[in-house]
Scaffold this active site. Structure first.
Site, PDB file in Angstrom:
ATOM      1  CB  ALA A 107      -0.914   0.009   1.225  1.00  0.00           C
ATOM      2  CG  ASP A 119       0.584  -5.123  11.694  1.00  0.00           C
ATOM      3  OD1 ASP A 119       1.612  -5.396  12.347  1.00  0.00           O
ATOM      4  OD2 ASP A 119       0.603  -4.636  10.550  1.00  0.00           O
TER       5      ASP A 119
HETATM    6  P1  ADP Z   1       0.374  -0.664   5.473  1.00  0.00           P
HETATM    7  O1  ADP Z   1      -0.676  -1.707   5.490  1.00  0.00           O
HETATM    8  O2  ADP Z   1       1.094  -0.606   4.187  1.00  0.00           O
HETATM    9  O3  ADP Z   1       1.282  -0.705   6.667  1.00  0.00           O
HETATM   10  P2  ADP Z   1      -0.939   1.608   6.708  1.00  0.00           P
HETATM   11  O4  ADP Z   1      -2.410   1.654   6.719  1.00  0.00           O
HETATM   12  O5  ADP Z   1      -0.272   1.231   7.994  1.00  0.00           O
HETATM   13  O6  ADP Z   1      -0.441   0.702   5.515  1.00  0.00           O
HETATM   14  O7  ADP Z   1      -0.374   3.019   6.238  1.00  0.00           O
HETATM   15  C1  ADP Z   1       1.018   3.219   6.098  1.00  0.00           C
HETATM   16  C2  ADP Z   1       1.412   4.509   6.778  1.00  0.00           C
HETATM   17  O8  ADP Z   1       0.719   5.595   6.158  1.00  0.00           O
HETATM   18  C3  ADP Z   1       1.034   4.597   8.267  1.00  0.00           C
HETATM   19  O9  ADP Z   1       2.017   3.988   9.074  1.00  0.00           O
HETATM   20  C4  ADP Z   1       0.964   6.109   8.443  1.00  0.00           C
HETATM   21  O10 ADP Z   1       2.243   6.671   8.581  1.00  0.00           O
HETATM   22  C5  ADP Z   1       0.374   6.580   7.114  1.00  0.00           C
HETATM   23  N1  ADP Z   1      -1.087   6.676   7.219  1.00  0.00           N
HETATM   24  C6  ADP Z   1      -1.981   5.668   7.063  1.00  0.00           C
HETATM   25  N2  ADP Z   1      -3.239   6.085   7.231  1.00  0.00           N
HETATM   26  C7  ADP Z   1      -3.164   7.391   7.507  1.00  0.00           C
HETATM   27  C8  ADP Z   1      -4.152   8.408   7.816  1.00  0.00           C
HETATM   28  N3  ADP Z   1      -5.446   8.118   7.864  1.00  0.00           N
HETATM   29  N4  ADP Z   1      -3.713   9.664   8.069  1.00  0.00           N
HETATM   30  C9  ADP Z   1      -2.394   9.949   8.014  1.00  0.00           C
HETATM   31  N5  ADP Z   1      -1.425   9.050   7.742  1.00  0.00           N
HETATM   32  C10 ADP Z   1      -1.796   7.784   7.485  1.00  0.00           C
HETATM   33 MG    MG Z   2       0.925  -0.231   8.693  1.00  0.00          MG
END
Ligand code: ADP
Ligand code: MG
Length: 352
Positions: free
Chosen positions: A41, A152
């Site tokens: 992602a 996680d």
């Molecule tokens: P992955 O499954 O690839 O780990 P995440 O959902 O953890 O994806 O998103 C990766 C990173 O993106 C997070 O660790 C954070 O730093 C940033 N991020 C994700 N969602 C948000 C959000 N809603 N607002 C701001 N930053 C976000």
């Molecule tokens: Mg993550």
């Protein structure tokens, strides 16, 4: 609203109510910089053209290692739907789909990851840590009440609504979350070695207690600025986890009340059934010391605050609110399996 059904697999949610829109995202949003990236992602900040409102767009790949993983992405979306009423979990605004990705349009958490506060030269005060841990537990408790485990939880997946002043927490990343008690075997669960609980390494059933281990790790990291189980290499890290090799002698603990160490010790125990639930943790006296958090409501009577032992883990006998105690055990004896030899390729994560 159209209700879609995707094939259900062990612990994966299959019902979605959010319409999946197909118009190009950039027709409605200015997509600005990248704010995060994981294995499958990319997260980008975007601004809605019509309103000027900020969002985080998580572009999740549908094909991974040559396999169609659309159902896995829809599962993440479905978990966010289940968690809609949970104020500690990031809000899902809309969902889009293009050729390669499903895009989860999320509430933007402007304060970044609490990870930044674990590696900063300036660690947070005990009062600030207590406030964040309470909020994490509130979110996890509500999640567990819906029989969903996150699996996680780590400082990179706990965000803040603002940085200065330090805002409220928002839990993100439900790619590994599972519903407990559903029929079927769970395969290919991925976790990050230093945050993974011993039962995952030992082929034992996953329960809500698995998330509570992670809360212990996060608390340790916020207090000390160090990861409790990180070793020189992955094998050392796994050994540290399975032996629960934790150093409570760090200098950083001397600036905390003794209850902080007690709190972490209760969570970082090998047997999941001996860990307190999220509701239990919310009653821990460390989280209710008024001198640390002046904004907290008054403490319950002292007689109810003394920790009491009971089989199945330490519990604290009074709750400030009406907190429900729920523990769920996966029925399947072969629920999640971890194989060291499968892991040779993965640089950061482990395949289970
Ligand atoms: P992955 O499954 O690839 O780990 P995440 O959902 O953890 O994806 O998103 C990766 C990173 O993106 C997070 O660790 C954070 O730093 C940033 N991020 C994700 N969602 C948000 C959000 N809603 N607002 C701001 N930053 C976000
Ligand atoms: Mg993550």
């Amino acid at each position: 609203m159209a209700r879609r059904r995707v094939e259900g697999r062990g612990g994966l949610l299959a019902d979605i109510q959010t319409p999946i829109l197909t118009e190009p995202l950039d027709s409605l949003f200015h997509i600005t910089g990248e704010i995060g990236r994981g294995k499958f992602a990319v997260v980008k900040k975007c601004v809605e053209k019509a309103t000027g409102k900020e969002f985080a767009a998580k572009f999740v790949r549908k094909r991974r290692r040559g396999r169609d993983c659309r159902a896995d992405v829809l599962h993440e979306l479905a978990v966010l739907e289940v968690a809609r009423c949970n104020p500690r979990i990031v809000d899902l605004h809309a969902a889009y789909e293009n050729e390669h990705d499903i895009v989860l349009l999320l509430e933007y958490a402007a304060g970044g990851e609490i990870f930044d506060h674990c590696v900063s030269d300036e660690l947070l005060s005990e009062g600030q840590i207590v406030r964040l841990i309470r909020q994490i537990l509130e979110g996890v408790n509500l999640l567990h009440q819906t029989n969903v485990v996150h699996l996680d939880l780590k400082p990179q997946n706990i965000l803040l609504t603002s940085l200065n002043p330090l805002g409220d927490i928002k839990i993100v990343d439900f790619g590994l979350a599972r519903r407990l008690g559903s029929v079927g075997e769970l395969r290919e669960i991925v976790g990050t070695p230093e945050y993974v609980a011993p039962e995952i390494l030992n082929y034992e059933p996953i329960t809500t207690a698995t998330d509570l281990w992670s809360v212990g790790v996060i608390t340790y990291m916020l207090i000390t600025g160090e990861s409790p189980f990180a070793g020189e290499d992955k094998q050392q890290t796994f050994l540290n986890v399975s032996q629960v090799n934790v150093d409570y002698g760090k200098e950083a603990f001397s600036r905390m009340s003794e209850l902080a160490v007690h709190f972490i010790r209760e969570l970082l125990v090998k047997a999941p059934e001996d860990r307190p639930s999220a509701a239990d943790c919310l009653r821990h006296p460390w989280l209710w010391q008024q001198c640390l958090s002046p904004e907290l409501p008054p403490l319950p009577p002292v007689s109810q605050r003394v920790p009491r032992e009971r089989s199945g883990g330490a519990k604290w006998s009074s709750a400030p609110g009406d907190l429900e105690d729920k523990e769920n055990i996966l029925d399947s004896p072969q629920s999640k399996r971890f194989r060291f030899e499968d892991d040779a390729q993965a640089p950061r994560d482990i395949n289970i």
